[in-house]
Scaffold this active site. Structure first.
Site, PDB file in Angstrom:
ATOM      1  N   LYS A  49      -0.044   9.297   5.806  1.00 29.37           N
ATOM      2  CA  LYS A  49      -1.226   9.032   6.628  1.00 29.37           C
ATOM      3  C   LYS A  49      -0.839   8.573   8.020  1.00 29.37           C
ATOM      4  O   LYS A  49      -1.638   8.626   8.946  1.00 29.37           O
ATOM      5  CB  LYS A  49      -2.188   8.059   5.948  1.00 29.37           C
ATOM      6  CG  LYS A  49      -1.627   6.750   5.459  1.00 29.37           C
ATOM      7  CD  LYS A  49      -2.753   5.951   4.797  1.00 29.37           C
ATOM      8  CE  LYS A  49      -2.358   4.681   4.088  1.00 29.37           C
ATOM      9  NZ  LYS A  49      -1.842   4.735   2.775  1.00 29.37           N
TER      10      LYS A  49
ATOM     11  N   LYS B  15       7.129  14.218   2.736  1.00 36.64           N
ATOM     12  CA  LYS B  15       5.825  13.983   2.091  1.00 36.64           C
ATOM     13  C   LYS B  15       4.738  13.870   3.156  1.00 36.64           C
ATOM     14  O   LYS B  15       5.022  13.437   4.281  1.00 36.64           O
ATOM     15  CB  LYS B  15       5.872  12.739   1.194  1.00 36.64           C
ATOM     16  CG  LYS B  15       5.734  11.436   1.917  1.00 36.64           C
ATOM     17  CD  LYS B  15       5.363  10.279   0.984  1.00 36.64           C
ATOM     18  CE  LYS B  15       5.196   9.015   1.806  1.00 36.64           C
ATOM     19  NZ  LYS B  15       4.889   7.806   1.097  1.00 36.64           N
TER      20      LYS B  15
ATOM     21  N   LYS C 177      11.143   3.350   6.394  1.00 36.87           N
ATOM     22  CA  LYS C 177      10.275   2.557   7.277  1.00 36.87           C
ATOM     23  C   LYS C 177      11.091   1.795   8.296  1.00 36.87           C
ATOM     24  O   LYS C 177      10.647   1.584   9.417  1.00 36.87           O
ATOM     25  CB  LYS C 177       9.405   1.597   6.470  1.00 36.87           C
ATOM     26  CG  LYS C 177       8.214   2.274   5.843  1.00 36.87           C
ATOM     27  CD  LYS C 177       7.074   1.302   5.607  1.00 36.87           C
ATOM     28  CE  LYS C 177       5.891   2.012   4.988  1.00 36.87           C
ATOM     29  NZ  LYS C 177       4.889   1.086   4.446  1.00 36.87           N
TER      30      LYS C 177
HETATM   31  P1  TYM Z   1       0.231   4.192  -0.387  1.00 39.15           P
HETATM   32  O1  TYM Z   1      -0.865   3.396   0.206  1.00 39.15           O
HETATM   33  O2  TYM Z   1       1.299   4.718   0.520  1.00 39.15           O
HETATM   34  O3  TYM Z   1      -0.350   5.420  -1.195  1.00 39.15           O
HETATM   35  C1  TYM Z   1      -1.348   5.256  -2.202  1.00 39.15           C
HETATM   36  C2  TYM Z   1      -1.059   6.223  -3.339  1.00 39.15           C
HETATM   37  O4  TYM Z   1      -1.001   7.567  -2.852  1.00 39.15           O
HETATM   38  C3  TYM Z   1       0.206   8.188  -3.289  1.00 39.15           C
HETATM   39  N1  TYM Z   1       0.666   9.127  -2.248  1.00 39.15           N
HETATM   40  C4  TYM Z   1       0.949  10.417  -2.459  1.00 39.15           C
HETATM   41  N2  TYM Z   1       0.903  11.166  -3.571  1.00 39.15           N
HETATM   42  C5  TYM Z   1       1.234  12.467  -3.449  1.00 39.15           C
HETATM   43  N3  TYM Z   1       1.618  13.045  -2.282  1.00 39.15           N
HETATM   44  C6  TYM Z   1       1.672  12.333  -1.143  1.00 39.15           C
HETATM   45  N4  TYM Z   1       2.030  12.895   0.000  1.00 39.15           N
HETATM   46  C7  TYM Z   1       1.338  10.940  -1.204  1.00 39.15           C
HETATM   47  N5  TYM Z   1       1.279   9.955  -0.281  1.00 39.15           N
HETATM   48  C8  TYM Z   1       0.871   8.850  -0.936  1.00 39.15           C
HETATM   49  C9  TYM Z   1       1.180   7.052  -3.474  1.00 39.15           C
HETATM   50  O5  TYM Z   1       2.226   7.416  -4.356  1.00 39.15           O
HETATM   51  C10 TYM Z   1       0.303   5.962  -4.029  1.00 39.15           C
HETATM   52  O6  TYM Z   1       0.146   6.131  -5.420  1.00 39.15           O
HETATM   53  N6  TYM Z   1       3.280   0.814  -2.417  1.00 39.15           N
HETATM   54  C11 TYM Z   1       2.056   1.540  -2.613  1.00 39.15           C
HETATM   55  C12 TYM Z   1       0.836   0.685  -2.816  1.00 39.15           C
HETATM   56  C13 TYM Z   1       0.941  -0.336  -3.887  1.00 39.15           C
HETATM   57  C14 TYM Z   1       0.812  -0.095  -5.269  1.00 39.15           C
HETATM   58  C15 TYM Z   1       0.927  -1.376  -5.886  1.00 39.15           C
HETATM   59  C16 TYM Z   1       0.634   1.041  -6.039  1.00 39.15           C
HETATM   60  C17 TYM Z   1       1.119  -1.671  -3.708  1.00 39.15           C
HETATM   61  N7  TYM Z   1       1.099  -2.303  -4.926  1.00 39.15           N
HETATM   62  C18 TYM Z   1       0.839  -1.515  -7.273  1.00 39.15           C
HETATM   63  C19 TYM Z   1       0.559   0.902  -7.409  1.00 39.15           C
HETATM   64  C20 TYM Z   1       0.665  -0.360  -8.020  1.00 39.15           C
HETATM   65  C21 TYM Z   1       1.824   2.405  -1.392  1.00 39.15           C
HETATM   66  O7  TYM Z   1       2.318   2.155  -0.332  1.00 39.15           O
HETATM   67  O8  TYM Z   1       0.914   3.398  -1.589  1.00 39.15           O
END
Ligand code: TYM
Length: 342
Positions: free
Chosen positions: A203, A200, A118
């Site tokens: 979004k 990966k 990032k």
């Molecule tokens: P975020 O918002 O980027 O993504 C949400 C969830 O989607 C999963 N994910 C994917 N899984 C498979 N392939 C992909 N290409 C892919 N892109 C995203 C992510 O692994 C995630 O599970 N830091 C986290 C949010 C967060 C969180 C937490 C998660 C904040 N606090 C506490 C669990 C527990 C994040 O940015 O996810």
């Protein structure tokens, strides 16, 4: 240990309200959350504080938060069974993050690949929040006595840090925190970018063809899959190194149909890439169409969504306070009698 009162093991997960979600979010996370409601005591958070590590338009952010709530429900999260809430509605997340930051080493945060990625993408705004992001995530998880955290593969490193922080505190003070475990699905945990399958699917990827959104029109989904980058080997097999594009499509087909790798090979191995692309698209569309229909219904009633989030906030705050009481006492901070009665 905090939260020991609940009988079923506790699950917490979340997603950032930073735009529409992709099928990576769906197969890597949301779909698995839905299944876990059966056996776990679940909390699903909309992590709006995390979203602020990248500059957001306030009006747009508010809209995305409600959209994400509608999407959670459309995927099958049931607010009567699980707690659905917005992170900023529970002030203890920020409070605990501060306390945990004093148990986190700068060197540990410097090793986080998401921070490194990032900061390359947002060179003009490498803010301290981006750096301490994983500490806030640790707070999200440790605040609720979480046992399992269903996430995609990309979050594994953050989970390891969360565990290290929890163990560090426990080693110093006794069993303050439940030490959580990541739960990473066999298929769909690392959905790749359709245009560059070594990355990966994200979004926020610039190229629209690179990412399939949960709410994409089925015709667009088919188009994006048809244009997915593969290779010139003309061979359908799982080989992440040599054939990342084909492997990604096979993995997605498995995730979407619920069938295993052998079934995928049996089905596709003597065929051309065109069939793999079209059938993967069709399987994904079949999963998403009902979600899209429910999303349209749910997002029409904004007031109902706000009520669900308000109720979720009350329940989440109650639980968070129990942990905060223990943590503050443990660290030697005097309890405010106005906050903790009795
Ligand atoms: P975020 O918002 O980027 O993504 C949400 C969830 O989607 C999963 N994910 C994917 N899984 C498979 N392939 C992909 N290409 C892919 N892109 C995203 C992510 O692994 C995630 O599970 N830091 C986290 C949010 C967060 C969180 C937490 C998660 C904040 N606090 C506490 C669990 C527990 C994040 O940015 O996810």
């Amino acid at each position: 240990m905090t939260q020991a009162h609940t009988a079923r093991p506790i699950v917490l997960s979340g997603a950032q309200p930073t735009g529409q979600l992709t099928i990576g979010n769906y197969y890597g996370a949301l779909r698995n959350w839905v299944a876990m409601q059966q056996d776990y005591d679940c909390l699903f958070c909309i992590v709006d504080l995390h979203a602020l590590t990248v500059r957001q338009d306030p009006k747009q952010l508010r809209q995305w938060i409600l959209d994400l709530a509608a999407l959670y429900l459309a995927c099958g999260i049931d607010p009567d069974r699980s707690i659905v809430f917005v992170q900023s509605h529970v002030p203890a997340h920020g409070e605990l993050a501060w306390l945990l930051s004093t148990f986190t080493q700068i060197g540990e945060l410097e090793r986080m690949t998401q921070f490194k990625d990032k900061s390359l993408r947002h060179k003009h705004n490498i803010n301290a929040g981006l750096f301490t992001y994983p500490v806030l995530m640790a707070a999200d998880i440790l605040l609720y006595g979480t046992h399992k955290v269903p996430v995609g593969e990309d979050q594994k490193q953050h989970l390891e840090l969360t565990r290290d922080i929890a163990l560090r505190v426990n080693n110093l003070y006794g069993p303050v925190f439940q030490v959580p475990e990541p739960l990473i699905a066999a298929e769909g945990a690392r959905v790749k970018d359709l245009q560059d399958p070594t990355k990966k699917m994200s979004k926020t990827a610039e190229a629209e063809l690179a990412r399939v959104m949960i709410l994409d029109d089925p015709r667009d989904i088919l188009k994006k899959f048809k244009k997915a980058v593969t290779d010139s080997r003309a061979e359908i097999r799982f080989d992440e190194e040599q054939q990342p594009g084909v492997t990604n499509l096979l993995d997605l087909w498995c995730a979407a149909t619920g069938r295993g790798r052998e079934a995928a090979l049996g089905h596709f191995s003597h065929h051309q890439y065109g069939k793999l692309k079209v059938e993967t698209a069709e399987a994904v569309i079949a999963n998403l169409e009902p979600v899209q229909a429910r999303f349209r219904e749910l997002s029409a009633d904004r007031a109902a969504l706000e009520r669900i989030l308000a109720a979720g906030a009350i329940r989440a705050r109650q639980r968070a306070e129990t942990t905060m009481k223990t943590v503050l006492e443990t660290l030697g901070l005097p309890l405010d009698p106005g906050r903790f009665h009795g």
